[in-house]
Write an enzyme that holds these catalytic residues in place. Structure first.
Site, PDB file in Angstrom:
ATOM      1  CB  SER A  18       4.001  -2.146  38.297  1.00 16.95           C
ATOM      2  OG  SER A  18       4.332  -0.849  37.897  1.00 16.95           O
ATOM      3  CB  ALA A  92      -9.641   8.070  38.730  1.00 14.46           C
ATOM      4  CE1 TYR A 142      -7.155  -1.863  48.625  1.00 14.87           C
ATOM      5  CE2 TYR A 142      -8.550   0.059  48.229  1.00 14.87           C
ATOM      6  CZ  TYR A 142      -7.718  -0.674  49.057  1.00 14.87           C
ATOM      7  OH  TYR A 142      -7.442  -0.218  50.321  1.00 14.87           O
ATOM      8  CE1 TYR A 152      -8.320   2.950  44.922  1.00 11.36           C
ATOM      9  CE2 TYR A 152     -10.485   1.927  44.845  1.00 11.36           C
ATOM     10  CZ  TYR A 152      -9.169   1.976  44.436  1.00 11.36           C
ATOM     11  OH  TYR A 152      -8.695   1.047  43.527  1.00 11.36           O
ATOM     12  CE  LYS A 159      -8.903  -0.785  40.194  1.00 10.48           C
ATOM     13  NZ  LYS A 159      -8.106  -1.484  39.156  1.00 10.48           N
ATOM     14  CB  ILE A 188       1.073  -2.994  47.038  1.00 11.57           C
ATOM     15  CG1 ILE A 188       0.536  -4.351  47.508  1.00 11.57           C
ATOM     16  CG2 ILE A 188       2.574  -3.078  46.791  1.00 11.57           C
ATOM     17  CD1 ILE A 188       0.681  -5.462  46.475  1.00 11.57           C
ATOM     18  CE  LYS A 189       5.908   5.024  48.841  1.00  8.65           C
ATOM     19  NZ  LYS A 189       6.949   5.520  49.787  1.00  8.65           N
ATOM     20  CG  LEU A 191       3.267   5.675  39.218  1.00  7.21           C
ATOM     21  CD1 LEU A 191       4.173   6.701  39.896  1.00  7.21           C
ATOM     22  CD2 LEU A 191       3.689   5.478  37.766  1.00  7.21           C
TER      23      LEU A 191
END
Length: 250
Positions: A18, A92, A142, A152, A159, A188-189, A191
């Site tokens: 995270s 979401a 983001y 997205y 956002k 970034i990977k 969750l």
């Protein structure tokens, strides 16, 4: 260490990948006492794995005003005042992220806005009496807030709302010497990102667009977060700081 003995609340740690965890680590590296919130018992199990034995963990479901109020009452009773707040919470429905934006449901829109944007206002409302002058509030956003990023959809809209909330909160709280800012982190990977369709492609394209062809890390985002919480960022108010290794340049 520029956050020695400062109390900072971190909301949104899900696991060791995270961005919120990157923030918590950086805050601790600078001497802060980190207070973690978690949504429910299932999420608490993940936070317990990462937190130090003496760290304060407090349940807080941002979908409930009563839960938020109870959380900050607990924090007040345990530590008195706080010097910072990190809001790293968003949600979401998966089906609202891809497909046609015009097909987003009313319920899906309201849910995403509630958890991803309104929650910052709600949390700030209950945190404000505890925040010392000189405190910093930081939230995570983001690039999809300002550009149309494939898959997205609803989160990009939420956002954008969040970033506007940052500006209005910053204007309000400046009189109390409390700063509010956002970090626009690169892909970034985490969750959260794995809920985006073709997320591996999104991360790969993002990394290719950085000037040095490497992606940003949760530690790099965390270091910026620690700075924004601290007095070192006293002149930074109502800003969205890009921490994406330059992806926003192209």
């Amino acid at each position: 260490m520029f956050l020695q003995n400062k109390n900072v609340v971190v909301m949104g740690v899900a696991n060791k990948k995270s961005i919120a965890w990157g923030c918590a680590k950086a805050l601790k590296d600078q001497g802060a006492n980190v207070i973690y919130t978690y949504q429910n018992e299932r999420m608490k199990k993940q936070v317990v794995k990462l937190a130090d034995e003496n760290d304060l963990l407090v349940e807080c479901d941002v979908a409930s005003d009563a839960s938020i109020q109870a959380a900050f009452e607990t924090i007040k009773n345990e530590v008195g005042t706080i010097d910072g707040l990190v809001h790293a919470i968003a949600f979401a429905k998966k089906e609202e992220l891809s497909g046609n934006v015009s097909d987003i449901t009313r319920d899906g829109f309201l849910l995403a806005q509630d958890i991803s944007s309104y929650s910052l206002l709600a949390v700030t409302h209950y945190a404000k009496p505890l925040l010392n002058p000189g405190s910093g509030i930081v939230t995570l956003t983001y690039l999809g807030s300002e550009r149309a990023i494939p898959n997205y959809n609803m989160m990009g809209i939420a956002k954008a709302s969040l970033e506007t909330a940052v500006k209005y909160l910053a204007f309000e709280l400046a009189a109390d010497k409390i700063r509010v800012n956002g970090i626009s982190a690169g892909a970034i990977k985490t969750l959260a990102v794995t809920g985006v369709k073709d997320y591996d492609q999104l991360i790969s394209i993002s990394n290719e667009r950085t000037p040095d062809k490497t992606g940003v890390t949760i530690e790099e985002v965390g270091n910026t977060c620690a700075f924004l919480v601290s007095d070192l960022a006293s002149g930074v108010v109502g800003d969205i700081i890009y921490v994406d290794k330059g992806v926003h340049l192209t």
